[in-house]
Scaffold this active site. Structure first.
Site, short mmCIF file in Angstrom:
data_model
loop_
_atom_site.label_atom_id
_atom_site.label_comp_id
_atom_site.label_asym_id
_atom_site.label_seq_id
_atom_site.Cartn_x
_atom_site.Cartn_y
_atom_site.Cartn_z
N CYS A 56 -14.79 46.10 -35.05
CA CYS A 56 -13.59 46.89 -34.82
C CYS A 56 -12.49 46.49 -35.79
CB CYS A 56 -13.08 46.69 -33.39
SG CYS A 56 -14.03 47.56 -32.14
N LEU B 69 -9.64 29.56 -37.05
CA LEU B 69 -9.65 28.59 -35.96
C LEU B 69 -11.05 28.02 -35.75
CD1 LEU B 69 -7.34 30.47 -33.43
CD2 LEU B 69 -6.72 28.57 -34.93
#
Length: 419
Positions: A116, A125
């Site tokens: 998406c 991260l």
């Protein structure tokens, strides 16, 4: 290319079974990389994203099959640790193989992910956490190249921002690492909880499950013997059908659902005037389709989920008054607003805040821009005057199992056609 044709105005009645959660099944499939046995996963949803991840593991050398709707997967035959672009580009969650591959083999190459197009969803991260665990990581030619020659070791990880897939990736990597890993600011979504519980049941001690602080006592590289797994119900699919009943009116019962995973969604629907009867694994929803406006702020679990924001925008479009939706988790996640406006909606955007004034909607040709946006268009079409055609529904197929068939069974006038 397929599209959905929907004629609005039909109330919904009956029962619908909720599928297994796509977002829970994906990390569980990736977790099979850590196992030394045949891994059996029950309640797997038959959606495109699941098929993509299974295909990715098959390309790495894993063997899988379906037995009576159970996925059986064996990763002891893996002979490659390169997850190539042609598969990974289809789905962001493909990054979930990074931690398990690196933990098991000490090296891997994973293409930067696709999926998406919802603003910036960086994997920084994930990478910085793996580096703290001893990995050497470089980005080259569109690939994450990760090496841990001597294996991963436990570390203290502090996520600057809560990340669901990041937490899952690091928990799985830590399961095979040497020593103890602590994760602060961990995600505590039900899908993360299930990953931790299954590892815990397999002999990897994990403390703090369901909290923002996890402690994982690594197994030192020893492969796991994973027990049979049953995927938890899909809280986002359940929420979508709750919204379908709310917007169209009627009375439907959701079965094979976990009400405790939907507290924030049920609370907001209650604010809009929708009534419920909660069972142990069921929810009956009763709606007269006369909706009150609502104020929503998206946040991490147990707050209101960003994956339900688009569906509630559809409800707000026909509510009796002015609603506001504050999207605080992802940027550029209001792409469905312009398509809803094509149906006559009155949506005004100001940065991450949408102001929605309730009106009557009219059918139109609209285009899905991402997975949850596509479901919002379907919901709006259920109550719109006339006929709506929702195009580019391959987005919808990524995350919803037999959506049009389930809605048909409830009385909706919806059918899948080809252009």
């Amino acid at each position: 290319m397929d599209y959905l044709e929907i004629k609005g105005g039909k109330k919904l009645f009956g029962s619908v079974y909720i599928s297994g959660a796509k977002n829970a099944a994906l990390p569980l499939i990736a977790m099979s990389i850590l196992a030394k046995n045949d891994v059996v996963i029950r309640n797997i949803p038959q959606v495109a994203d699941i098929k993509t991840l299974i295909k990715l593991l098959q390309n790495l050398g894993a063997v899988s099959k379906f037995e009576n709707l159970d996925l059986v997967i064996n990763t002891t035959t893996i002979n490659s640790t390169k997850a190539t672009y042609d598969i990974v580009r289809k789905m962001r969650a493909s990054i979930l193989v990074l931690g398990p591959l690196l933990a098991r083999f000490g090296h891997c190459e994973v293409s930067l992910p696709g999926g998406c197009a919802i603003g910036a969803r960086p994997i920084d991260l994930h990478l910085s956490a793996l580096e703290k665990m001893g990995a050497n990581i470089e980005i080259k030619d569109g690939y994450v190249i990760a090496r841990a020659k001597d294996g991963l070791k436990g570390a203290n990880i502090i996520f600057d921002k809560i990340t669901v897939t990041g937490t899952e990736n690091i928990v799985m990597a830590a399961a095979l690492a040497r020593g103890t890993t602590k994760i602060l600011n961990a995600a505590k979504e039900p899908e993360v909880v299930q990953v931790c519980q299954i590892l815990n049941d397999s002999g990897i001690k994990i403390e703090g499950i369901g909290t923002n602080e996890l402690t994982i006592y690594g197994g030192g590289g020893e492969l796991l013997n994973l027990n049979k797994i049953c995927v938890i119900p899909d809280r986002i699919e359940a929420g979508t059908y709750l919204c379908a009943a709310a917007i169209a009116g009627g009375e439907i019962t959701l079965k094979q659902v976990e009400p405790n995973h939907l507290v924030s969604v049920l609370g907001k629907l209650s604010d809009m005037g929708v009534n419920f009867e909660l069972g142990d694994k069921s929810i009956k929803v009763i709606s007269d389709a006369k909706l009150s406006p609502v104020q929503i702020i998206t946040t991490e679990f147990p707050g209101f989920p960003t994956d339900m924001q688009a569906q509630f925008m559809a409800l707000a479009c026909v509510a009796n008054g002015v609603s506001t939706i504050d999207e605080r988790l992802f940027e550029n996640r209001f792409m469905h607003a312009s398509e809803l406006n094509r149906m006559g909606a009155d949506i005004k955007l100001n940065g991450h805040i949408a102001t929605v004034s309730g009106v009557s909607l009219n059918g139109a040709d609209v285009m899905a821009t991402d997975l949850r946006a596509s479901s919002a268009l379907v919901l709006a079409a259920l109550v719109a005057n006339g006929t709506t055609r929702v195009h580019r529904i391959y987005h919808l197929d990524r995350g919803y199992e037999n959506l049009e068939i389930k809605l048909q069974s409830l009385g909706a006038d919806i059918k899948r056609l080809s252009e």
